[in-house]
Design an enzyme around this catalytic site. Structure first.
Site: not given
Ligand code: NAP
Length: 310
Positions: A135, A138-139
């Protein structure tokens, strides 16, 4: 109707599940939506949604899903968190086991969606969370001013590669073929971005690093067979998804890839059980089609319940 008996149980809180919940709650059907982790589904990991109608200029995935939830709350949709372990058919009632507890419903709509496919290479598991990620949204921000790579040639890989250029010093897009699957507008944006380099006909064979995290990926040119090491701190995997329907394999008909087989009205092989969104076998997986499915499944569930009563 007993306290614990719902008209409709919906499994999964992404766009398909929330749309189904909106329709059934608005139709005054006693509905329970069960979500395993975070409401909103895969859209929660999308930065900007540009192709969902009604939002010129785009809308952030989490913002869009927050609106879906608020809309459902207006009609009193009940939501519970837990993992549905199985589904048993008792004819006019279906029984779900949710974290060991039984939930009974007269109709069930499955909207469990799909999850990222793994590369299945040495080092992938070891470095997940320490350089390997599924992701970028997200990261991505953890990878400032360092080189990263994203694997895949579809819309997700293209969108995430573009997103990663906000942080990384260099973004390699590694694709196993010489042609991308991603839509042409995204391909044009990739080509125009100086930070992105596409490594064609290339696969990732191994993720390598040390206790501090990922340091490199061993990549292979599939035409020449040549192997080389690519220095990286982040390896993002965007090679498609696998449906989350394995827990239903004994009760519903699935295709070879594990997608639930339905007719055009979202009916599964078991009367009273419907499937909508990415978990259902269909041609186009988009928020717009998940929403369409959710509405169809809800209306079909309502009709099924009316038929049961008459
Ligand atoms: P996808 O379209 O299925 O693409 C997966 C990509 O990964 C393909 O390029 C495939 O290569 C590659 N791949 C598959 N298995 C691999 C493996 N083991 N090793 C290396 N590469 C592998 O998946 P997606 O990009 O996640 O998209 C899923 C669906 O969501 C699609 O329908 C897509 O259109 C949709 N989506 C839409 C949007 C949007 O509209 N904005 C955004 C994201 C996703 P090959 O090409 O060689 O098969």
């Amino acid at each position: 109707m007993s306290e614990n008996l719902y008209d409709v149980a919906i499994i999964g809180g992404g766009p398909a599940g929330l749309t189904a919940g909106l329709y059934t709650s608005r139709a005054n059907l006693k509905t329970l939506l069960v979500e395993r982790m975070i409401m909103g589904g895969q859209v929660m990991t999308t930065t900007k949604v540009e192709n969902y109608p009604g939002f010129p200029g785009g809308i952030d995935g989490p913002d869009l899903m927050m609106r879906f939830q608020e809309h459902c709350q207006e009609f009193g949709l009940k939501v519970d968190y837990g993992e549905v372990e199985n589904l048993v058919d008792e004819g006019a009632e279906k029984v779900l086991t949710v974290d060991g507890k039984k939930v009974r419903a007269r109709a069930v709509i499955i909207t469990t969606g799909a999850e990222p496919r793994k590369l299945d290479i040495p080092g992938e598991k070891e470095f997940t969370g320490r350089g390997v990620s599924y992701c970028a949204t997200c990261d991505g921000a953890f990878f400032r001013n360092v080189p990263v790579a994203i694997v895949g040639g579809g819309d997700t890989a293209a969108e995430e590669a573009l997103f990663l250029t906000r942080f990384a010093s260099k973004v390699y897009l590694i694709h196993r073929r010489d042609k991308l699957r991603a839509t042409s507008i995204l391909q044009d944006r990739l080509a125009a971005n100086e930070k992105i380099e596409i490594l064609w006909n290339t696969t990732v064979e191994r993720a390598e690093g040390d206790p501090s995290g990922l340091q490199a990926a061993q990549i292979r040119n599939v035409q020449s067979g040549e192997m080389r090491s690519l220095s990286l701190q982040g390896l993002f995997v965007a090679i498609g998804v696998v449906p989350k329907a394995h827990f239903l394999a004994e009760i519903l008909k699935l295709d070879d890839e594990g997608y639930i087989l339905t007719d055009a009205e979202c009916r599964t092989s078991l009367p009273g059980v419907f499937a909508a969104g990415d978990v259902r076998k269909k041609i186009l997986k988009q928020i717009a089609t998940a929403v369409g499915d959710g509405a169809v499944a809800a209306i079909m569930a309502e009709k099924y319940l009316e038929d049961l009563e008459s």
